[in-house]
Design a protein around this motif. Structure first.
Motif, mmCIF file in Angstrom:
data_model
loop_
_atom_site.group_PDB
_atom_site.id
_atom_site.type_symbol
_atom_site.label_atom_id
_atom_site.label_comp_id
_atom_site.label_asym_id
_atom_site.label_seq_id
_atom_site.Cartn_x
_atom_site.Cartn_y
_atom_site.Cartn_z
ATOM 1 N N TYR A 137 38.372 39.476 43.899
ATOM 2 C CA TYR A 137 38.714 40.804 43.398
ATOM 3 C C TYR A 137 38.753 40.890 41.876
ATOM 4 O O TYR A 137 39.232 41.881 41.321
ATOM 5 C CB TYR A 137 40.010 41.258 44.066
ATOM 6 N N PRO A 204 47.420 41.376 53.933
ATOM 7 C CA PRO A 204 47.191 42.136 55.169
ATOM 8 C C PRO A 204 48.404 42.136 56.099
ATOM 9 O O PRO A 204 48.501 42.997 56.976
ATOM 10 C CB PRO A 204 46.007 41.413 55.812
ATOM 11 N N THR A 228 34.451 47.969 54.244
ATOM 12 C CA THR A 228 34.807 46.704 54.881
ATOM 13 C C THR A 228 36.020 46.093 54.176
ATOM 14 O O THR A 228 36.363 46.483 53.058
ATOM 15 C CB THR A 228 33.634 45.702 54.820
ATOM 16 N N ILE A 229 36.653 45.140 54.845
ATOM 17 C CA ILE A 229 37.743 44.379 54.229
ATOM 18 C C ILE A 229 37.435 42.909 54.440
ATOM 19 O O ILE A 229 37.091 42.483 55.545
ATOM 20 C CB ILE A 229 39.117 44.761 54.820
ATOM 21 N N ASN A 230 37.520 42.126 53.383
ATOM 22 C CA ASN A 230 37.086 40.742 53.469
ATOM 23 C C ASN A 230 38.270 39.810 53.647
ATOM 24 O O ASN A 230 38.976 39.473 52.693
ATOM 25 C CB ASN A 230 36.257 40.337 52.257
ATOM 26 N N THR A 264 34.819 46.279 59.286
ATOM 27 C CA THR A 264 35.315 47.424 58.535
ATOM 28 C C THR A 264 36.841 47.367 58.540
ATOM 29 O O THR A 264 37.466 46.812 59.463
ATOM 30 C CB THR A 264 34.864 48.758 59.148
ATOM 31 N N ALA A 265 37.439 47.925 57.509
ATOM 32 C CA ALA A 265 38.894 47.935 57.434
ATOM 33 C C ALA A 265 39.485 48.694 58.623
ATOM 34 O O ALA A 265 40.531 48.314 59.160
ATOM 35 C CB ALA A 265 39.343 48.570 56.123
ATOM 36 N N TYR A 269 42.015 47.024 61.229
ATOM 37 C CA TYR A 269 43.310 47.670 61.438
ATOM 38 C C TYR A 269 43.544 47.934 62.931
ATOM 39 O O TYR A 269 44.636 47.710 63.460
ATOM 40 C CB TYR A 269 43.351 48.966 60.639
ATOM 41 N N THR A 309 48.578 47.662 48.294
ATOM 42 C CA THR A 309 47.825 47.097 49.418
ATOM 43 C C THR A 309 46.790 48.077 49.958
ATOM 44 O O THR A 309 45.712 47.679 50.415
ATOM 45 C CB THR A 309 48.795 46.699 50.548
ATOM 46 N N TYR A 312 42.919 48.021 49.168
ATOM 47 C CA TYR A 312 42.038 46.976 49.691
ATOM 48 C C TYR A 312 41.510 47.293 51.092
ATOM 49 O O TYR A 312 40.633 46.602 51.590
ATOM 50 C CB TYR A 312 42.768 45.633 49.648
ATOM 51 N N PHE A 313 42.029 48.354 51.699
ATOM 52 C CA PHE A 313 41.502 48.827 52.971
ATOM 53 C C PHE A 313 40.468 49.934 52.755
ATOM 54 O O PHE A 313 39.944 50.484 53.713
ATOM 55 C CB PHE A 313 42.638 49.335 53.861
ATOM 56 N N HIS A 314 40.187 50.249 51.495
ATOM 57 C CA HIS A 314 39.236 51.327 51.187
ATOM 58 C C HIS A 314 38.307 50.914 50.051
ATOM 59 O O HIS A 314 37.732 51.761 49.379
ATOM 60 C CB HIS A 314 39.993 52.605 50.815
#
Length: 363
Positions: A137, A204, A228-230, A264-265, A269, A309, A312-314
């Motif tokens: 990041y 997360p 996406t979320i890595n 994907t986030a 989720y 937080t 990081y989901f977007h």
């Protein structure tokens, strides 16, 4: 081959402990010189006992009180002079990883601390590898493909953590022509993919804490992003780092230790929600509404989620892992599939969610 002597910052942290544990197994005759902040010395002493329990065959393991924010790492000159003659590998993991870290603290630890470690490393006469832990990041608010060969691209940053880790990596890039250097940029680190074990419920895990608070009502999605979320498990990071630290081809390279096929986030989720509560999210709450809610300290503390937080989901970044894949696949090292190990992560969280030692305070 000549004797290995490993020097670590960041012990007794979770990843540093795991990497040392693996290195002891792979190189039982190696020595370990561990720089420990005075506030963590009691924990560090306990962890060394655990690492050497059961009559395990190890080289010398020594703890030194020190502070990366101080010149010379606050080590006595005689100690540094001794280590300069023996250290072959330096692993710099010490940093402040809190997304809500105040600017002054992030600057002191992440930037000044790295500048001091760089200066110390340059005195090591037998250095074979300097392994620096950055983060994927450092890309900040960039969108689209992010290459391992890229760093400063005019990006902005979402928080002081990202900005100071970027600035710290810039400093490390400057020493690459003088010291064989490997820069590690992990994605968002989860616990062990096989056991679920982790040290702190941050990152997360804040989403698990959020879902816990609303377990008795219908579960919402947060926003409609298809980003996406890595997410990567700690055992993958450990195995990859131990391999790359000794791989001749990895000197002077930067690696995204990220999932080459991230979920994907929204899908991640959903999987977390179903594992944790047995319920699939049924509707969507605008992200702006949740962000506003988490801007209120009392609500933020009640749901136990840092508002930082949410970003990081977007995040619309795609971390290219070409160099990492090329140098890890021949050794059979691959990032596990998130969908296969998230049940273990959630199971560990459920078993330990009331353990105060694992809960990160939210202000």
């Amino acid at each position: 081959m000549a004797k290995r002597t490993y020097f670590f910052t960041g012990f007794p942290g979770f990843l540093a402990t795991r990497i040392i544990d693996r290195l002891i197994s792979e190189h039982p005759d190696a020595d370990f010189e561990l720089l420990v902040h005075p506030s963590a010395m009691e924990t560090a002493t306990s962890r060394v006992k655990r690492l050497t329990s059961g009559g395990r065959d190890t080289g010398r393991i020594r703890l030194f009180e020190g502070d990366i924010t101080k010149a010379g790492l606050a080590l006595a000159p005689s100690v540094s002079d001794e280590l300069y003659e023996t250290v072959t590998h330096v692993f710099h993991l010490a940093a402040v990883y809190d997304l809500a870290v105040p600017e002054a603290l992030a600057q002191s630890v992440n930037v000044t601390g790295t500048r001091n470690v760089n200066a110390w490393v340059l005195h090591c006469k037998k250095i074979r590898r300097y392994v620096y832990f950055s983060t994927a990041y450092v890309s900040g608010d960039r969108k689209g493909p992010i290459l391992e060969t890229e760093l400063a691209c005019g990006q902005g940053f979402k928080n002081h953590y990202e900005r100071t880790k970027h600035d710290a990596e810039v400093l490390v890039q400057y020493v690459r022509d003088r010291v064989p250097t490997t820069i590690i940029r992990p994605g968002i680190v989860l616990g062990d993919s096989r056991t679920g074990e982790t040290e702190k419920f941050d990152g997360p895990y804040f989403m698990m804490r959020f879902l816990d608070r609303f377990s008795r009502v219908p579960v919402p999605y947060i926003g409609r992003s298809r980003a996406t979320i890595n997410l990567v498990p700690a055992d993958f990071i450990t195995e990859a780092v131990c391999h790359l630290a000794h791989h001749p081809a990895s000197a002077d390279k930067v690696y995204h230790l990220a999932d080459p096929s991230p979920y994907t986030a929204r899908e991640a989720y959903r999987l977390i929600a179903e594992e944790l509560s047995g319920k699939k999210p049924m509707f969507t709450v605008p992200r702006s509404s949740v962000y506003m809610m988490l801007s209120v300290p009392q609500i933020r503390r009640w749901v136990q989620v840092e508002r930082e937080t949410l970003a990081y989901f977007h995040l619309e970044a795609e971390f290219d892992c070409s160099q990492a894949t090329a140098d890890l696949e021949p050794a059979g090292i691959r990032c596990p599939d998130f969908g296969e190990y998230i049940p273990k992560a959630v199971e560990f969280y459920k078993e330990n969610r009331h353990d105060p030692r694992k809960l990160i305070p939210v202000n």
